[in-house]
Write a protein that holds these residues in place. Structure first.
Motif, PDB file in Angstrom:
ATOM      1  N   ASP A 148       0.874  -1.161  -0.087  1.00 40.73           N
ATOM      2  CA  ASP A 148       0.052  -0.087   0.009  1.00 40.73           C
ATOM      3  C   ASP A 148       0.861   1.370  -0.003  1.00 40.73           C
ATOM      4  O   ASP A 148       0.342   2.414   0.157  1.00 40.73           O
ATOM      5  CB  ASP A 148      -1.037  -0.038   1.186  1.00 40.73           C
ATOM      6  CG  ASP A 148      -1.890  -1.195   1.081  1.00 40.73           C
ATOM      7  OD1 ASP A 148      -2.584  -1.534   0.152  1.00 40.73           O
ATOM      8  OD2 ASP A 148      -2.389  -1.647   2.208  1.00 40.73           O
ATOM      9  N   ALA A 150       3.555   4.224  -1.488  1.00 43.62           N
ATOM     10  CA  ALA A 150       3.363   5.299  -2.236  1.00 43.62           C
ATOM     11  C   ALA A 150       4.483   4.895  -3.521  1.00 43.62           C
ATOM     12  O   ALA A 150       4.623   5.788  -4.553  1.00 43.62           O
ATOM     13  CB  ALA A 150       3.608   6.623  -2.089  1.00 43.62           C
ATOM     14  N   GLY A 151       5.277   4.051  -3.383  1.00 48.24           N
ATOM     15  CA  GLY A 151       6.603   3.609  -4.190  1.00 48.24           C
ATOM     16  C   GLY A 151       7.387   4.757  -4.181  1.00 48.24           C
ATOM     17  O   GLY A 151       7.832   5.217  -2.900  1.00 48.24           O
ATOM     18  N   ARG A 287       7.507   5.863 -11.460  1.00 45.84           N
ATOM     19  CA  ARG A 287       6.054   6.047 -12.328  1.00 45.84           C
ATOM     20  C   ARG A 287       5.325   4.965 -12.733  1.00 45.84           C
ATOM     21  O   ARG A 287       4.022   5.101 -13.172  1.00 45.84           O
ATOM     22  CB  ARG A 287       6.740   6.721 -13.765  1.00 45.84           C
ATOM     23  CG  ARG A 287       7.359   8.068 -13.751  1.00 45.84           C
ATOM     24  CD  ARG A 287       7.301   8.628 -15.418  1.00 45.84           C
ATOM     25  NE  ARG A 287       8.072   7.867 -16.081  1.00 45.84           N
ATOM     26  CZ  ARG A 287       9.671   8.197 -16.225  1.00 45.84           C
ATOM     27  NH1 ARG A 287       9.963   9.069 -15.624  1.00 45.84           N
ATOM     28  NH2 ARG A 287      10.113   7.023 -17.102  1.00 45.84           N
ATOM     29  N   ALA A 288       5.726   3.724 -12.235  1.00 44.18           N
ATOM     30  CA  ALA A 288       4.903   2.599 -12.351  1.00 44.18           C
ATOM     31  C   ALA A 288       3.757   2.422 -11.396  1.00 44.18           C
ATOM     32  O   ALA A 288       3.795   3.176 -10.465  1.00 44.18           O
ATOM     33  CB  ALA A 288       5.826   1.465 -12.409  1.00 44.18           C
ATOM     34  N   ASN A 289       2.876   1.577 -11.525  1.00 43.07           N
ATOM     35  CA  ASN A 289       1.847   1.345 -10.466  1.00 43.07           C
ATOM     36  C   ASN A 289       2.371   0.263  -9.444  1.00 43.07           C
ATOM     37  O   ASN A 289       2.714  -0.776  -9.953  1.00 43.07           O
ATOM     38  CB  ASN A 289       0.556   0.687 -11.278  1.00 43.07           C
ATOM     39  CG  ASN A 289      -0.774   0.494 -10.158  1.00 43.07           C
ATOM     40  OD1 ASN A 289      -0.333  -0.092  -8.999  1.00 43.07           O
ATOM     41  ND2 ASN A 289      -1.661   0.744 -10.656  1.00 43.07           N
ATOM     42  N   TYR A 290       2.639   0.845  -8.403  1.00 48.61           N
ATOM     43  CA  TYR A 290       3.700  -0.093  -7.371  1.00 48.61           C
ATOM     44  C   TYR A 290       2.932  -1.207  -7.029  1.00 48.61           C
ATOM     45  O   TYR A 290       3.432  -2.377  -6.801  1.00 48.61           O
ATOM     46  CB  TYR A 290       3.640   0.950  -6.236  1.00 48.61           C
ATOM     47  CG  TYR A 290       5.144   0.668  -5.344  1.00 48.61           C
ATOM     48  CD1 TYR A 290       6.180   0.832  -6.383  1.00 48.61           C
ATOM     49  CD2 TYR A 290       5.024   0.068  -4.154  1.00 48.61           C
ATOM     50  CE1 TYR A 290       7.402   0.268  -5.639  1.00 48.61           C
ATOM     51  CE2 TYR A 290       6.323  -0.325  -3.823  1.00 48.61           C
ATOM     52  CZ  TYR A 290       7.555  -0.131  -4.550  1.00 48.61           C
ATOM     53  OH  TYR A 290       8.766  -0.482  -3.940  1.00 48.61           O
ATOM     54  N   ALA A 291       1.493  -1.169  -6.971  1.00 47.39           N
ATOM     55  CA  ALA A 291       0.842  -2.284  -6.540  1.00 47.39           C
ATOM     56  C   ALA A 291       0.817  -3.404  -7.525  1.00 47.39           C
ATOM     57  O   ALA A 291       1.238  -4.626  -7.313  1.00 47.39           O
ATOM     58  CB  ALA A 291      -0.850  -2.194  -6.331  1.00 47.39           C
ATOM     59  N   VAL A 292       0.809  -3.125  -8.855  1.00 48.54           N
ATOM     60  CA  VAL A 292       1.219  -4.080  -9.806  1.00 48.54           C
ATOM     61  C   VAL A 292       2.363  -4.580 -10.036  1.00 48.54           C
ATOM     62  O   VAL A 292       2.745  -5.695 -10.192  1.00 48.54           O
ATOM     63  CB  VAL A 292       0.733  -3.416 -11.354  1.00 48.54           C
ATOM     64  CG1 VAL A 292       1.278  -4.197 -12.453  1.00 48.54           C
ATOM     65  CG2 VAL A 292      -0.943  -2.803 -11.442  1.00 48.54           C
ATOM     66  N   VAL A 293       3.532  -3.593  -9.640  1.00 43.49           N
ATOM     67  CA  VAL A 293       4.812  -4.009  -9.610  1.00 43.49           C
ATOM     68  C   VAL A 293       5.017  -5.349  -8.647  1.00 43.49           C
ATOM     69  O   VAL A 293       5.376  -6.404  -8.592  1.00 43.49           O
ATOM     70  CB  VAL A 293       5.971  -2.933  -9.401  1.00 43.49           C
ATOM     71  CG1 VAL A 293       7.247  -3.597  -9.148  1.00 43.49           C
ATOM     72  CG2 VAL A 293       5.777  -2.106 -10.566  1.00 43.49           C
ATOM     73  N   SER A 294       4.392  -5.028  -7.416  1.00 43.18           N
ATOM     74  CA  SER A 294       4.541  -5.595  -6.248  1.00 43.18           C
ATOM     75  C   SER A 294       3.929  -6.990  -6.535  1.00 43.18           C
ATOM     76  O   SER A 294       4.510  -8.255  -6.018  1.00 43.18           O
ATOM     77  CB  SER A 294       3.927  -5.220  -4.828  1.00 43.18           C
ATOM     78  OG  SER A 294       4.633  -4.030  -4.729  1.00 43.18           O
ATOM     79  N   THR A 296       3.366  -8.594  -9.253  1.00 41.59           N
ATOM     80  CA  THR A 296       4.103  -9.072 -10.524  1.00 41.59           C
ATOM     81  C   THR A 296       5.252  -9.760  -9.869  1.00 41.59           C
ATOM     82  O   THR A 296       5.372 -10.933 -10.242  1.00 41.59           O
ATOM     83  CB  THR A 296       4.378  -8.076 -11.362  1.00 41.59           C
ATOM     84  OG1 THR A 296       3.323  -7.527 -12.058  1.00 41.59           O
ATOM     85  CG2 THR A 296       5.124  -8.851 -12.606  1.00 41.59           C
TER      86      THR A 296
END
Length: 349
Positions: A148, A150-151, A287-294, A296
């Motif tokens: 959760d 902010a990256g 700049r990436a969606n951090y939830a998606v990165v995590s 993945t």
């Protein structure tokens, strides 16, 4: 050889926590949250490349000493490892933190005793339980805690706030600690990093900057000394050394110069790559969606666990992930989770 100085580039941008829990985050992540990720990259790269310059000339005398002492160390290995564990606990800032560290060590040791002897039916012939154990203990919890978050926030300039003398001394401390653990089974470079902290000069004691330099130095020097341990003692001390030993049917002294040269070249290439790629990587992940990165990366860890240990590996990965969440909740170091290997060795299991 693994270009060790490249790995922190990727680790710094993955698992960055929400600022509200920064106090319990990894040192590199604390710097990223504070906007000092570019400085952190350079400190890590300097620690790594300096450690190679220090480790190579130290390797011959240290290997000679360890070769002479190894029969005694092997005979009393449980005692030696117990001393290392107690040293980690003694360096804690409070009794509560030390007790929490002991609990985490015991929990990880129980996990190791329960799983390391398993022989899973895995898709990969060279699979084993180490991949799901370590990805669960040390990888997944960082990503879960930061899900959760902010990256990666905007980063400031790359100016180093440590002096050249402080960086050199701290890299040397990490290199010496890496030499010590390079010959001991079950003891990682992360343990060496913590053991080197008392030697770190006025960089904030357990401050993030000093720890980054020391840990990078310990990682890289550990590779150099593990090479000498493999040749002199015939015992691989790291996963890379195990693969090297298995793949080549043994490593003789004649191969040592080429392997050392490969290590040095890898460290230099890693140093350059960190400077060239690191800043851009921080911007891209920011700049990436951090939830998606995590999600993945977590999915990749599950897939790796299955490849190395089959369905049993996925189950062990899930259990190890739960255990890996405990240190942060108890506000103690994750390094105590190395009990997953050290504990069974002490017990002789």
């Amino acid at each position: 050889m693994d270009p060790l100085s490249v790995r922190p580039t990727f680790a710094l941008a993955l698992g960055v926590p929400d600022p509200a829990i920064t106090a319990t985050a990894l040192p590199g992540h604390r710097l990223v949250v504070a906007g000092r990720g570019r400085e952190a990259l350079r400190l890590s790269a300097l620690g790594s490349v300096l450690a190679v310059a220090l480790a190579v000339p130290l390797a011959l005398p240290v290997t000679w000493l360890m070769t002479e002492a190894y029969p005694t160390v092997r005979e009393h290995l449980p005692v030696v490892l117990l001393v290392v564990v107690l040293s980690l606990l003694v360096t804690k800032s409070s009794r509560r933190s030390a007790l929490a560290g002991a609990f985490c060590f015991a929990l990880a040791a129980l996990l190791g005793v329960s799983t390391l002897g398993l022989d899973p039916n895995a898709p990969l012939a060279l699979g084993g339980m180490l991949a799901p154990l370590f990805s669960g203990l040390f990888g997944a919890p960082v990503l879960l805690d930061a899900f959760d978050g902010a990256g990666v926030p905007p980063q400031d300039d790359a100016t180093l706030t440590l002096s050249g003398r402080e960086i050199g001394w701290t890299a040397g401390a990490g290199s010496l600690a890496g030499a010590f653990v390079g010959y001991l089974p079950g003891v990682s470079a992360a343990v060496a990093s913590v053991l080197s902290l008392p030697l770190v000069p006025n960089t904030g004691g357990e401050g993030a900057r000093g720890f980054l330099v020391a840990s990078s130095g310990a990682n890289t020097s550990n590779t150099v000394f593990a090479l000498f341990a493999l040749v002199a003692l015939g015992t691989p001390r790291t996963g890379v050394m195990v693969a090297l030993d298995d793949g080549g049917g043994g490593v003789g002294s004649g191969a040592l110069p080429a392997l050392l040269a490969a290590t040095a070249v890898a460290a230099l290439v890693g140093f350059v790559l960190v400077l060239v790629v690191g800043d851009r990587y921080l911007r891209v992940v920011g700049r990436a969606n951090y939830a998606v990165v995590s999600v993945t990366v977590l999915a990749l860890l599950v897939a790796l666990s299955w490849l190395f240990a089959g369905p049993v590996g996925v189950g062990v990965f899930l259990v190890a992930s739960l255990v890996g969440l405990v240190p942060v909740r108890l506000r103690t170091r994750r390094v105590h989770l190395m009990g997953v290997l050290v504990g069974p060795l002490i017990l002789g299991v």
